[in-house]
Design an enzyme around this catalytic site. Sequence first.
Site, PDB file in Angstrom:
ATOM      1  N   LYS A   1     -30.782  29.290  12.334  1.00 44.41           N
ATOM      2  CA  LYS A   1     -29.706  28.283  12.362  1.00 44.41           C
ATOM      3  C   LYS A   1     -29.952  27.241  11.269  1.00 44.41           C
ATOM      4  CE  LYS A   1     -32.249  25.728  15.919  1.00 44.41           C
ATOM      5  NZ  LYS A   1     -32.384  25.503  17.376  1.00 44.41           N
TER       6      LYS A   1
ATOM      7  N   TYR B   1     -35.651  -2.135  -3.426  1.00 49.03           N
ATOM      8  CA  TYR B   1     -34.603  -2.869  -2.692  1.00 49.03           C
ATOM      9  C   TYR B   1     -35.206  -3.837  -1.695  1.00 49.03           C
ATOM     10  CZ  TYR B   1     -30.808  -0.004  -4.509  1.00 49.03           C
ATOM     11  OH  TYR B   1     -29.889   0.596  -5.321  1.00 49.03           O
TER      12      TYR B   1
END
Length: 388
Positions: free
Chosen positions: A43, A264
């Site tokens: 999956k 940041y």
Amino acid sequence: MFEMNMRTEPVSGRLVIDLAAIQTNYRFLCSIAAPAPVAAVVKADAYGLGAVAVSKALCAIGCQDFFVAHLNEAVAIVPHLPSAARVYVLNGLMPGEEGQCADLGVIPVLNGVEQVENWARLARSQGGMLPAVLQVDSGMSRLGLSLAEASAIAHNKPLRDMLDLKWLISHLACADERDSEQNLHQLATFRDACALFPETPGCFANSGGIFLGADFRGAMVRSGIALYGGAPTSGGPNPMTPVVSLTVPVVQTRRVSTGAKVGYGGAFQADRPMVLATIAAGYADGLPRSLGDFGAAWLGAIRLPIVGRVSMDTMTIDISHLDPGTVGLGTQVELIGHNSPIDAVAEAAGTISYEILTRLGRRFRRVLIEAVSPPPSANSQSEEELRL
Ligand SMILES: *Cc1c(COP(=O)(O)O)cnc(C)c1O
């Protein structure tokens, strides 16, 4: 010089996926789970590594059962697999998908009464049984029938007569924790469910469950993360062979003075003169922001800590302790690999290896290490064994 650069590959992150290592892991799991065969859980594009390539590599060494989550994931792999391969859809079918699923020869995992009824209705309209897997909820409250619902289905002969039940499955919530009591409770509930369907073989264990002992393994096991090199059990050494490595290039280096802010928010501030390198991977490439200040890149066996916040396309590492000139524009550093296994990266990020793998981005150059195809005679023998 310019011309030479034009001819070489663009330097980007390099994600190496070792299909032969996935095969090695598959064989190792087979040796532990035997006589139960091992189904491959592919999956989410085989946990981000490429479901078609992974499924083909496993087919080549005798794997015949493949689990995906969505019908469209089955659609993507079925054309690439031999007709003997069985593909199962873990999430089951949404109303209206039944016809396409049957046409493809894909086997749905039926998780609820409505899904069971819809599948049986299609079977009836086609005039015969359709193959199906039933999932029971043994204590995770996620997918599957309750024991009461399973019992009602077991005793509903007209409904049962429409279903060619291949497996009864359930899923463990704490399989990676050897000592979890919940494993034993779930096993007891699963056994009660199996007693309702005496003719249907049980399939219970995921990667972690395979290592919980023979009681948990049932007639087939379903492995995902262990195939891809993740630790099936938490704590202790990881018995699996690593599958993935990721190196990314340095895009800039600089010296900063005491007090310089990095990244940041100015979240990191240099407390001494430092040498920094900015590398070409960020959260858009699947490296979680939570790695900031905890994770590291590696140059050989030398750890280069991430400093400040992870940006979208870059992150910054501390290279102060390297000899000057060791690292420059284009130098590749390791983010996942020998020094930095996926479980260690996951731990530094406060997550699990599954999330690291499934998020690894599409901007990296993907390099597949070829799977090994055994000679036909050896292959047919192992296929025979797996069919038991
Ligand atoms: C994802 C999944 C698996 C595979 O689990 P791993 O821990 O990766 O081995 C098995 N069964 C079900 C139902 C799943 O959802």
